[in-house]
Design an enzyme around this catalytic site. Structure first.
Site, PDB file in Angstrom:
ATOM      1  N   ASP A  16       0.836  -1.206   0.000  1.00  0.00           N
ATOM      2  CA  ASP A  16       0.000   0.000   0.000  1.00  0.00           C
ATOM      3  C   ASP A  16       0.868   1.252   0.000  1.00  0.00           C
ATOM      4  OD1 ASP A  16      -2.666  -1.338   0.346  1.00  0.00           O
ATOM      5  OD2 ASP A  16      -1.597  -2.132   2.059  1.00  0.00           O
TER       6      ASP A  16
ATOM      7  N   GLU B 165       1.717  -6.266  -5.515  1.00  0.00           N
ATOM      8  CA  GLU B 165       1.310  -5.395  -6.620  1.00  0.00           C
ATOM      9  C   GLU B 165       2.468  -4.589  -7.206  1.00  0.00           C
ATOM     10  OE1 GLU B 165      -2.444  -3.500  -6.163  1.00  0.00           O
ATOM     11  OE2 GLU B 165      -1.890  -1.768  -7.380  1.00  0.00           O
ATOM     12  N   ASP B 166       3.141  -3.820  -6.340  1.00  0.00           N
ATOM     13  CA  ASP B 166       4.116  -2.878  -6.903  1.00  0.00           C
ATOM     14  C   ASP B 166       5.351  -3.579  -7.466  1.00  0.00           C
ATOM     15  OD1 ASP B 166       4.767  -0.051  -7.388  1.00  0.00           O
ATOM     16  OD2 ASP B 166       6.425  -0.440  -6.025  1.00  0.00           O
TER      17      ASP B 166
HETATM   18  O1  TRH Z   1       4.877  -5.910   0.228  1.00  0.00           O
HETATM   19  P1  TRH Z   1       3.845  -6.516  -0.643  1.00  0.00           P
HETATM   20  O2  TRH Z   1       3.563  -7.906  -0.375  1.00  0.00           O
HETATM   21  O3  TRH Z   1       2.538  -5.672  -0.564  1.00  0.00           O
HETATM   22  C1  TRH Z   1       1.253  -6.226  -0.463  1.00  0.00           C
HETATM   23  C2  TRH Z   1       0.538  -6.159  -1.795  1.00  0.00           C
HETATM   24  O4  TRH Z   1       0.637  -4.923  -2.437  1.00  0.00           O
HETATM   25  C3  TRH Z   1      -0.911  -6.506  -1.618  1.00  0.00           C
HETATM   26  O5  TRH Z   1      -1.598  -6.334  -2.839  1.00  0.00           O
HETATM   27  C4  TRH Z   1      -1.504  -5.650  -0.536  1.00  0.00           C
HETATM   28  O6  TRH Z   1      -2.805  -5.932  -0.358  1.00  0.00           O
HETATM   29  C5  TRH Z   1      -0.732  -5.892   0.738  1.00  0.00           C
HETATM   30  O7  TRH Z   1       0.606  -5.493   0.549  1.00  0.00           O
HETATM   31  C6  TRH Z   1      -1.296  -5.166   1.912  1.00  0.00           C
HETATM   32  O8  TRH Z   1       4.337  -6.434  -2.175  1.00  0.00           O
HETATM   33  P2  TRH Z   1       4.524  -5.223  -3.181  1.00  0.00           P
HETATM   34  O9  TRH Z   1       3.200  -4.674  -3.584  1.00  0.00           O
HETATM   35  O10 TRH Z   1       5.359  -5.712  -4.242  1.00  0.00           O
HETATM   36  O11 TRH Z   1       5.297  -4.102  -2.370  1.00  0.00           O
HETATM   37  C7  TRH Z   1       6.650  -4.203  -2.058  1.00  0.00           C
HETATM   38  C8  TRH Z   1       7.294  -2.826  -2.136  1.00  0.00           C
HETATM   39  O12 TRH Z   1       8.598  -2.884  -1.607  1.00  0.00           O
HETATM   40  C9  TRH Z   1       7.427  -2.324  -3.567  1.00  0.00           C
HETATM   41  O13 TRH Z   1       7.133  -0.949  -3.619  1.00  0.00           O
HETATM   42  C10 TRH Z   1       8.894  -2.545  -3.884  1.00  0.00           C
HETATM   43  C11 TRH Z   1       9.508  -2.306  -2.536  1.00  0.00           C
HETATM   44  N1  TRH Z   1      10.844  -2.864  -2.305  1.00  0.00           N
HETATM   45  C12 TRH Z   1      11.862  -1.993  -1.975  1.00  0.00           C
HETATM   46  O14 TRH Z   1      11.641  -0.755  -1.927  1.00  0.00           O
HETATM   47  N2  TRH Z   1      13.105  -2.493  -1.709  1.00  0.00           N
HETATM   48  C13 TRH Z   1      13.386  -3.831  -1.770  1.00  0.00           C
HETATM   49  O15 TRH Z   1      14.542  -4.239  -1.511  1.00  0.00           O
HETATM   50  C14 TRH Z   1      12.318  -4.718  -2.137  1.00  0.00           C
HETATM   51  C15 TRH Z   1      12.582  -6.192  -2.218  1.00  0.00           C
HETATM   52  C16 TRH Z   1      11.067  -4.201  -2.378  1.00  0.00           C
END
Ligand code: TRH
Length: 390
Positions: free
Chosen positions: A18, A280-281
């Site tokens: 989020d 998602e992201d």
């Molecule tokens: O962390 P998530 O599992 O987030 C989830 C989903 O968005 C889901 O749909 C939602 O309902 C739930 O949260 C509450 O996965 P996501 O969306 O990929 O987010 C991870 C974020 O972390 C993304 O913006 C990329 C970032 N990231 C970094 O900034 N540095 C890193 O080293 C890594 C591995 C990721």
């Protein structure tokens, strides 16, 4: 024209998705659309790993052109604060009641309310296109909010994509040595197959690591700190792994990476041959990397995420730009489905079949990405949508 003011409200449920989406959107709105953006976040500590410059102790700070405010449980609209022109309620997070009342009062006084958007989760499901842009009147207050659905189709709200993302990716890949990344990514070679692994706990993970360890082809697996690293360490018989630990097990070399700030995650995806992503992201960023990827969806009650997986696979594998032969498409579908299921028995075979098609997947991912990049990005669509209502 007066500079528009946007308020974005974000509640951190769990993980980083989020806030990951909201932070990316906020920066883009400020940098590319010249908007004054205020980002309200209820949990600054969870935000900090994505943005290490953030001080979670401050109630208000300005970073990268965005005013970041803590959203406390006892929120009251700041005094002498005019209403924002646009209010984004991210993922139906429920605006503070004091803010809603202030919006309704503005409506009663001026006849106009701020444009109120509910930014929804990404989905390729057909029903989301039908609901994109629909108004929803508030049951009690004289207010209307609009649903905004990100998606892959031209009729959807699109995908987040910064204007310079593809240029920066191509420049990075062509000019910068791997060592210029804070994580010191490996050059190519030595590892014939470089895989990034960002996932939730997954019943298939131990068997997949074993398959990589026992396979003919060396695998260099890069695992950011977090849930996947904890599970991988346990599966490989280690009490824990911390960056910069590196573990060798047969053909598998597993390297623990630090969790990097959001901007530094992209180059990791650009560098790898296959990216395992989640939520998602990170999924969208892996799509923009234009490389083979494997998506683990955020698990929902009653397996509500499975139709979402199906819809994306149908879209991805039948897109007009597809170059995938039918057996390769079937192998991809099978591997992704297993990766999102509780069944792990056949994951090793499914991986072998999937890995054999990687050259095809690389071409397909590149073509799909080029085609998708012809569409307008989410932030631009959102600005256009709101301007029409202002
Ligand atoms: O962390 P998530 O599992 O987030 C989830 C989903 O968005 C889901 O749909 C939602 O309902 C739930 O949260 C509450 O996965 P996501 O969306 O990929 O987010 C991870 C974020 O972390 C993304 O913006 C990329 C970032 N990231 C970094 O900034 N540095 C890193 O080293 C890594 C591995 C990721």
């Amino acid at each position: 024209m007066k500079q528009r003011r946007w308020d974005i409200f974000c509640k951190v449920i769990d993980n980083y998705g989020d806030i990951g989406v909201c932070w990316r959107l906020a920066r883009q709105l400020a940098a590319e659309h010249g908007l004054t953006v205020r980002l309200w976040v209820d949990d600054l500590a969870s935000f900090q790993p994505l943005c290490p410059a953030l001080d979670p102790a401050l109630s208000c700070q300005s970073l990268q052109g965005v005013d970041i405010h803590h959203w406390p449980a006892d929120f009251t609209v700041p005094r002498h604060d005019g209403m924002a022109d646009v209010v984004i309620e991210a993922f139906a997070c429920d605006l503070p009641s004091d803010y809603l009342i202030a919006m309704a009062a503005t409506r009663t006084r001026t006849g106009k309310q701020p444009v109120w958007i509910n930014l929804e989760y990404l989905s390729a499901e057909a029903w989301t296109q039908g609901c994109h842009g629909l108004p929803s009147p508030h049951p009690q207050l004289p207010l209307t909010k609009y649903f905004f659905f990100p998606g892959f189709d031209v009729r959807s709200g699109g995908l987040l994509r910064e204007a310079r993302l593809r240029i920066e990716r191509d420049a990075w890949l062509h000019t910068r040595p791997p060592a210029s990344h804070p994580v010191n990514l490996p050059a190519r070679p030595p590892a014939p197959l470089t895989i990034s692994l960002f996932c939730y706990e997954n019943p298939c993970l131990p068997a997949l690591l074993q398959a990589w360890a026992g396979g003919d082809r060396p695998v260099h697996c890069l695992v950011p700190q977090g849930r996947a690293l904890v599970q991988a360490a346990a599966a490989l018989g280690q009490p824990e792994l911390q960056p910069p630990d590196r573990l060798h097990c047969g053909s598998l070399s597993l390297q623990a990476l630090p969790f990097v700030r959001q901007e530094d995650y992209d180059p990791l995806l650009w560098r790898c041959d296959v990216n395992f992503v989640r939520g998602e992201d990170s999924f969208v960023r892996a799509l923009w990397a234009g490389r083979p990827l494997v998506w683990q969806l955020y698990p929902q009650e009653g397996d509500a995420h499975l139709p979402k997986l199906q819809a994306f696979l149908d879209h991805y594998l039948s897109a007009p730009e597809t170059t995938l032969p039918a057996p390769a498409a079937a192998a991809l579908r099978r591997f992704w489905q297993l990766w999102n299921s509780a069944t792990h028995e056949s994951i090793a075979t499914a991986w072998q079949e999937y890995a054999a098609c990687l050259p095809d997947y690389a071409v397909h991912a590149g073509n799909w990405e080029k085609q998708q990049a012809n569409q307008t990005d989410l932030a631009s669509k959102l600005v256009f949508f709101c301007e029409k209502l202002l």
